[in-house]
Design an enzyme around this catalytic site. Structure first.
Site, PDB file in Angstrom:
ATOM      1  NE  ARG A  55      -1.633  -2.387   2.716  1.00  0.00           N
ATOM      2  CZ  ARG A  55      -1.813  -3.665   2.353  1.00  0.00           C
ATOM      3  NH1 ARG A  55      -2.927  -4.034   1.809  1.00  0.00           N
ATOM      4  NH2 ARG A  55      -0.882  -4.571   2.580  1.00  0.00           N
ATOM      5  CB  THR A  56       3.332   2.558   2.420  1.00  0.00           C
ATOM      6  OG1 THR A  56       2.510   2.083   3.476  1.00  0.00           O
ATOM      7  CG2 THR A  56       3.887   3.914   2.776  1.00  0.00           C
ATOM      8  CE  LYS A  83      27.670  -4.133  -6.458  1.00  0.00           C
ATOM      9  NZ  LYS A  83      27.759  -3.011  -7.403  1.00  0.00           N
TER      10      LYS A  83
HETATM   11  N1   CP Z   1      -0.548  -0.101   5.835  1.00  0.00           N
HETATM   12  C1   CP Z   1       0.667  -0.349   5.315  1.00  0.00           C
HETATM   13  O1   CP Z   1       1.668   0.253   5.704  1.00  0.00           O
HETATM   14  O2   CP Z   1       0.677  -1.321   4.359  1.00  0.00           O
HETATM   15  P1   CP Z   1       1.991  -1.752   3.559  1.00  0.00           P
HETATM   16  O3   CP Z   1       2.922  -2.425   4.533  1.00  0.00           O
HETATM   17  O4   CP Z   1       1.501  -2.696   2.485  1.00  0.00           O
HETATM   18  O5   CP Z   1       2.613  -0.520   2.995  1.00  0.00           O
END
Ligand code: CP
Length: 301
Positions: A55-56, A83
């Site tokens: 999502r983020t 590396k």
């Molecule tokens: N809510 C959230 O941070 O989802 P992700 O880990 O998929 O980004």
């Protein structure tokens, strides 16, 4: 001045409300590209994620592109990290290459404190250790504000692995600022000491009928060592089931930052229940992050 976006606590009430309002503007005008597509043309952001994300990472990328910016996706597994290159040297390299801002996720609670004065670019916290996930906090505020038309006085139950949750960390910062009441629910070993006058621990089943929103959190197995979760028992004691949703107020809503584990902290049928705003939260993630990117670039040529 470099506009790092590291914690909701660095904003005043007024400035955070302005960011919520700007995110709402983007949500209303998302189908008007002529109004927004020019706002960050020629800017380049680097997505630097040392922890997995769906999502983020994707919503920061979409947000940047909706504003006319370009995005470089840095993938540690395919990079010179292999590396031995350090986090600092990686970010300094991206700074030298000419990016305008760095969207950054890492498992370390303190890494951003160590970097903030050494990197001459806006650092945007996309989830740091167990402390804060401020862009998630902003999208949660946007979702609540859209639903209820206000934030002050809202009662929110948060249930799950709160001790290891940066999502809860940012929500509690915002709660104090906006006067929301937070009820921390879940296994006692996964609850932090409540901080501030607006946060208290509570019995999940007792508070369900009085809250405006229930935010479910997954057990963050990646932050536990040797925890053997009995998923069935957990679901019975702390899962958001249809029966529990049925005990919520008619206008109350359910939230989850994702990713969710169906059948553990949330029943399959509840994920897409009429009370669920989980997918609304995801959509709002783009608008919240548009507001954050625009804010971070203010004053930068
Ligand atoms: N809510 C959230 O941070 O989802 P992700 O880990 O998929 O980004």
């Amino acid at each position: 001045m470099i506009r790092h976006f590291l914690s909701l606590s660095s904003f005043s009430h007024r400035d955070l409300q302005a960011l919520v309002d700007r995110a709402h503007f983007f949500s209303v005008n998302s189908q008007q590209p002529d109004q927004i597509h020019h706002l960050l043309t020629r800017k380049i952001f680097a997505n630097v994620f040392y922890e997995p994300s769906t999502r983020t990472r994707c919503s920061f990328e979409i947000a940047a592109k909706r504003l006319g910016a370009d995005v470089v996706n840095f993938v540690p597994e395919n990079s010179s990290v292999k590396k031995g290159e350090t986090v600092y040297d990686t970010l300094k390299t991206l700074e030298s290459l000419g990016v305008d801002g760095i969207v950054f996720r890492h498992s370390d609670d303190h890494v951003l404190d160590q970097l903030r004065d050494r990197i001459q670019l806006p650092l945007l916290n996309a989830g740091a250790g167990k402390n804060e996930h401020p862009s998630q906090g902003l999208l949660d505020l946007l979702t609540l504000h859209q639903e209820f038309g206000r934030l002050a006085g809202l009662k929110i139950a948060v249930c799950g692995d709160i001790k290891h949750s940066r999502v809860a960390g940012s929500l509690m910062v915002a709660a104090e600022m906006f006067g929301m009441e937070i009820y921390l629910c879940g296994p006692s070993g996964l609850l932090p000491e409540p901080k501030g006058p607006t946060v208290r621990t509570a019995d999940f089943d007792e508070v369900l009928p009085i809250v405006d929103a229930v935010m479910m959190l997954r057990i963050q197995l990646e932050r536990h060592q040797g925890l053997e979760l009995d998923a069935g028992a957990y679901h019975v004691h702390f899962g958001l089931t249809e029966a529990r949703v049925g005990r919520m107020r008619p206008d109350a809503i359910t939230l989850h930052p994702g990713p969710f584990n169906r059948g553990v902290e949330i029943a399959d049928a509840v994920v897409e229940h009429p009370k669920s705003r989980i997918f609304k939260q995801m959509s709002n993630g783009v608008f919240a992050r548009m507001a954050i990117l625009e804010w971070a670039m203010r004053g930068r040529q």
